[in-house]
Scaffold this motif. Structure first.
Motif, PDB file in Angstrom:
ATOM      1  N   SER A  42       0.826  -1.201   0.000  1.00 48.18           N
ATOM      2  CA  SER A  42       0.000   0.000   0.000  1.00 48.18           C
ATOM      3  C   SER A  42       0.864   1.256   0.000  1.00 48.18           C
ATOM      4  O   SER A  42       0.586   2.228  -0.712  1.00 48.18           O
ATOM      5  CB  SER A  42      -0.926  -0.012   1.220  1.00 48.18           C
ATOM      6  N   ALA A  54      -6.724   0.451  -4.593  1.00 48.51           N
ATOM      7  CA  ALA A  54      -8.075  -0.112  -4.559  1.00 48.51           C
ATOM      8  C   ALA A  54      -7.907  -1.625  -4.449  1.00 48.51           C
ATOM      9  O   ALA A  54      -7.740  -2.321  -5.451  1.00 48.51           O
ATOM     10  CB  ALA A  54      -8.848   0.276  -5.811  1.00 48.51           C
ATOM     11  N   LEU A  55      -7.946  -2.120  -3.247  1.00 51.39           N
ATOM     12  CA  LEU A  55      -7.593  -3.513  -2.998  1.00 51.39           C
ATOM     13  C   LEU A  55      -8.712  -4.453  -3.408  1.00 51.39           C
ATOM     14  O   LEU A  55      -9.863  -4.267  -3.041  1.00 51.39           O
ATOM     15  CB  LEU A  55      -7.272  -3.692  -1.510  1.00 51.39           C
ATOM     16  N   GLU A  56      -8.368  -5.500  -4.164  1.00 57.04           N
ATOM     17  CA  GLU A  56      -9.304  -6.560  -4.536  1.00 57.04           C
ATOM     18  C   GLU A  56      -9.220  -7.654  -3.477  1.00 57.04           C
ATOM     19  O   GLU A  56      -8.160  -8.224  -3.231  1.00 57.04           O
ATOM     20  CB  GLU A  56      -8.932  -7.118  -5.908  1.00 57.04           C
ATOM     21  N   THR A  57     -10.340  -7.948  -2.842  1.00 57.59           N
ATOM     22  CA  THR A  57     -10.319  -8.851  -1.689  1.00 57.59           C
ATOM     23  C   THR A  57     -10.831 -10.259  -1.989  1.00 57.59           C
ATOM     24  O   THR A  57     -10.817 -11.104  -1.105  1.00 57.59           O
ATOM     25  CB  THR A  57     -11.176  -8.261  -0.552  1.00 57.59           C
ATOM     26  N   GLU A  60      -8.598 -13.146  -0.919  1.00 53.96           N
ATOM     27  CA  GLU A  60      -8.039 -13.126   0.436  1.00 53.96           C
ATOM     28  C   GLU A  60      -8.694 -14.213   1.292  1.00 53.96           C
ATOM     29  O   GLU A  60      -9.858 -14.553   1.100  1.00 53.96           O
ATOM     30  CB  GLU A  60      -8.251 -11.760   1.081  1.00 53.96           C
ATOM     31  N   HIS A  67     -14.593  -8.205   9.769  1.00 53.07           N
ATOM     32  CA  HIS A  67     -14.495  -6.788  10.121  1.00 53.07           C
ATOM     33  C   HIS A  67     -13.745  -6.647  11.442  1.00 53.07           C
ATOM     34  O   HIS A  67     -14.224  -7.086  12.491  1.00 53.07           O
ATOM     35  CB  HIS A  67     -15.894  -6.177  10.249  1.00 53.07           C
ATOM     36  N   GLN A  91     -14.774  -2.263   8.432  1.00 51.21           N
ATOM     37  CA  GLN A  91     -14.515  -2.876   7.134  1.00 51.21           C
ATOM     38  C   GLN A  91     -13.643  -4.108   7.336  1.00 51.21           C
ATOM     39  O   GLN A  91     -13.097  -4.327   8.419  1.00 51.21           O
ATOM     40  CB  GLN A  91     -13.818  -1.870   6.209  1.00 51.21           C
ATOM     41  N   LEU A  95      -8.643  -4.501   4.312  1.00 48.47           N
ATOM     42  CA  LEU A  95      -8.844  -3.126   3.857  1.00 48.47           C
ATOM     43  C   LEU A  95      -8.421  -2.128   4.923  1.00 48.47           C
ATOM     44  O   LEU A  95      -7.838  -1.078   4.610  1.00 48.47           O
ATOM     45  CB  LEU A  95     -10.317  -2.899   3.485  1.00 48.47           C
ATOM     46  N   ASP A  96      -8.704  -2.451   6.187  1.00 41.01           N
ATOM     47  CA  ASP A  96      -8.329  -1.538   7.258  1.00 41.01           C
ATOM     48  C   ASP A  96      -6.818  -1.383   7.326  1.00 41.01           C
ATOM     49  O   ASP A  96      -6.299  -0.270   7.466  1.00 41.01           O
ATOM     50  CB  ASP A  96      -8.879  -2.044   8.589  1.00 41.01           C
ATOM     51  N   SER A  98      -4.610  -1.972   4.865  1.00 41.37           N
ATOM     52  CA  SER A  98      -4.133  -1.307   3.659  1.00 41.37           C
ATOM     53  C   SER A  98      -4.374   0.203   3.730  1.00 41.37           C
ATOM     54  O   SER A  98      -3.484   1.009   3.450  1.00 41.37           O
ATOM     55  CB  SER A  98      -4.825  -1.901   2.428  1.00 41.37           C
ATOM     56  N   ASP A  99      -5.581   0.592   4.134  1.00 43.99           N
ATOM     57  CA  ASP A  99      -5.912   2.021   4.230  1.00 43.99           C
ATOM     58  C   ASP A  99      -5.062   2.722   5.279  1.00 43.99           C
ATOM     59  O   ASP A  99      -4.573   3.845   5.066  1.00 43.99           O
ATOM     60  CB  ASP A  99      -7.392   2.194   4.574  1.00 43.99           C
TER      61      ASP A  99
END
Length: 210
Positions: A42, A54-57, A60, A67, A91, A95-96, A98-99
């Motif tokens: 990231s 824009a992560l593709e999950t 995973e 969450h 989320q 994603l958390d 990565s963000d």
């Protein structure tokens, strides 16, 4: 010592949010490594494009799609270089992380944006939080007796102000009273502040990397 805090967006975590008992199981080593890899990717993406990925999950593992809330801490040659996270799960964990890795590198207001030469020697630590539980106490003495040094992360709120210390801060502030006083100051309150409306929550973390 201090960790920058992003307040989570309003809303419900949804049916995928984990129940508290789910947090008794720690992440397996491959899942920890995957999160550390995603955090570094990231940051690299941010250096290359100036934007968060824009992560593709879809590929995973399910354990990383639950969450959960996390903090990402960056250190460079033993010094803090950024720390951003959420206190509530809003989320999927991937994603958390990565963000927050992107935000810690480029959006922490205490530091200038990370530069390319800093990436390779950068140390990344991830702290995954349990859901916070509010503490009940009649006065400051009772609150201090409830806190578990070295284990508890705390969220403190009063008078429209809020602050948090991760459990790692105990390494710099091992005494309960000092920990609480500095947390009040971080929240923008006097160190000796006390009122009946003061609220404190406890959480624990699973930390790795660094």
């Amino acid at each position: 010592m201090h960790s920058a805090e992003q307040r989570p967006a309003a809303g419900n975590a949804g049916e995928d949010a984990a129940a508290p008992n789910d947090f008794a199981r720690q992440l397996a080593p491959p899942h920890r490594q995957r999160l550390l890899t995603l955090a570094r990717q990231s940051i690299r993406h941010g250096l290359d494009t100036g934007r968060a990925p824009a992560l593709e999950t879809s590929a995973e593992p399910p354990e990383l799609l639950v969450h959960r809330a996390a903090f990402v801490t960056l250190e460079l040659r033993g010094h803090l270089r950024g720390c951003i996270g959420h206190l509530e799960a809003t989320q999927p964990l991937v994603l958390d992380v990565s963000d927050n890795a992107f935000a810690a590198a480029f959006l922490d207001p205490r530091f200038p944006p990370l530069t390319a030469p800093e990436l390779d020697p950068l140390s990344i630590k991830i702290s995954v939080l349990t859901p916070a539980m509010e503490l009940a106490f009649a006065d400051e003495a009772a609150l201090l007796a409830t806190i578990e040094p070295g284990i508890d992360g705390l969220i403190l709120a009063d008078a429209g102000r809020r602050g948090t210390f991760l459990p790692s801060v105990w390494k710099q502030l091992p005494e309960r009273r000092d920990f609480l006083r500095r947390l009040k100051e971080k929240a923008g309150l006097p160190a000796d502040h006390w009122s009946p409306s003061l609220r404190v929550w406890r959480y624990r973390t699973e930390s790795f990397g660094g």
